[in-house]
Scaffold this active site. Structure first.
Site, mmCIF file in Angstrom:
data_model
loop_
_atom_site.group_PDB
_atom_site.id
_atom_site.type_symbol
_atom_site.label_atom_id
_atom_site.label_comp_id
_atom_site.label_asym_id
_atom_site.label_seq_id
_atom_site.Cartn_x
_atom_site.Cartn_y
_atom_site.Cartn_z
ATOM 1 C CD GLU A 1 33.419 -4.549 18.178
ATOM 2 O OE1 GLU A 1 33.194 -3.823 16.927
ATOM 3 O OE2 GLU A 1 33.981 -4.093 19.190
ATOM 4 N NE ARG B 1 34.325 0.033 15.570
ATOM 5 C CZ ARG B 1 35.324 -0.405 16.231
ATOM 6 N NH1 ARG B 1 35.437 -1.800 16.680
ATOM 7 N NH2 ARG B 1 36.117 0.320 16.861
#
Ligand code: DGT
Length: 253
Positions: free
Chosen positions: A52, A120
């Site tokens: 991320e 994510r």
């Protein structure tokens, strides 16, 4: 490189790219996604973890000089009503870029099942964080309408390139995440309250367990979810680590 369905040949490079599965790791703040991602990176030669881009949000650069302009993560926590929409445009854009990254050549040559793992996704950006900020009143109804409009448009335009074949949900009680958040001591997060983690937990549960989040993308409803009990100390305990890796291998195969 494109994964669009019209670019297929029976043995060409597009087949190699289409063979690569794309999976995201989801879970609350500080649940241990990065640690888990590193674990996967070491465990499977045919797995590639794409982290991320939190560093980018902490250091927004000017387009022309590439000098640091601001820390958007900090601004969002300091003044969520002013900065949440801006934050979500930036986080979603960086997630979109990440999910569009072509798999490295190493994965295309993999003998087993090659997997690209993202921390994510553009989906948690919308269905966990942006939705939560809207429900908290930190994103107003105009901003929410605009966000949803461009989000749907971009995801539809990129099509298969941003689709996921699976989701790994690291699930832990918010209290556990609060402890881990305290231990890591990221300065921007010092004002984060348990209540905020509880709300994010509920959003994850609605989306991935109860399946009650209203999703714009029908296909997303059917993406398989592997739920792992992340309240276990998987960083410390080799038995838990091995068990998690076994479950992930089964999930990927
Ligand atoms: P981990 O490895 O599970 O401890 O998690 P990290 O540190 O790699 O990532 P995480 O989930 O803590 O996210 C970094 C920070 O950015 C954290 O303070 C939460 C925040 N954040 C991440 N994505 C979003 C988002 O889409 N919207 C908002 N408002 N905040 C976000």
């Amino acid at each position: 490189l494109s994964r669009s369905p019209h670019c297929h040949s029976s043995t060409g490079p597009m087949d190699d790219i289409n063979r690569v599965k794309r999976v995201s790791i989801e879970g609350n703040i500080a649940v241990g996604k990065s640690t888990f991602a590193q674990l996967l990176q070491f465990a499977g030669q045919d797995w590639e973890v794409v982290p991320e881009p939190v560093g980018k949000w902490q250091s927004i650069e000017s387009g022309s000089s590439q000098q640091k302009v601001s820390n958007l993560l900090d601004m969002m926590y300091q003044d969520p009503q002013r900065w949440s929409y801006t934050f979500q445009t930036n986080s979603c854009m960086s997630r979109m870029r990440t999910q569009l990254q072509p798999p490295p050549a190493r994965l295309l040559r993999a003998k087993g099942i090659p997997v690209q793992v993202f921390e994510r996704s553009v989906y948690s950006d919308r269905y966990v964080f942006a939705l939560n900020m809207f429900e908290l009143g930190c994103i107003n109804s105009t901003e929410w309408a605009v966000y949803q409009d461009w989000h749907s448009f971009l995801v539809e335009q990129f099509g298969r390139q941003v689709e996921l074949e699976g989701i790994i949900y690291l699930r832990a009680p918010p209290q556990k995440c609060m402890e881990r958040l305290g231990q890591r001591g990221r300065v921007e997060e010092k004002g984060v309250q348990l209540d905020y983690l509880e709300k994010l937990h509920t959003q994850h549960e609605r989306w991935l367990i109860n399946k009650s989040t209203k999703l714009h993308f029908e296909r997303l409803t059917w993406v398989p979810v592997l739920v792992l009990d992340a309240s276990l100390e998987f960083e410390e305990d080799p038995k838990v680590r091995a068990e998690f890796i076994t479950q992930v291998k089964d999930f990927f195969s």
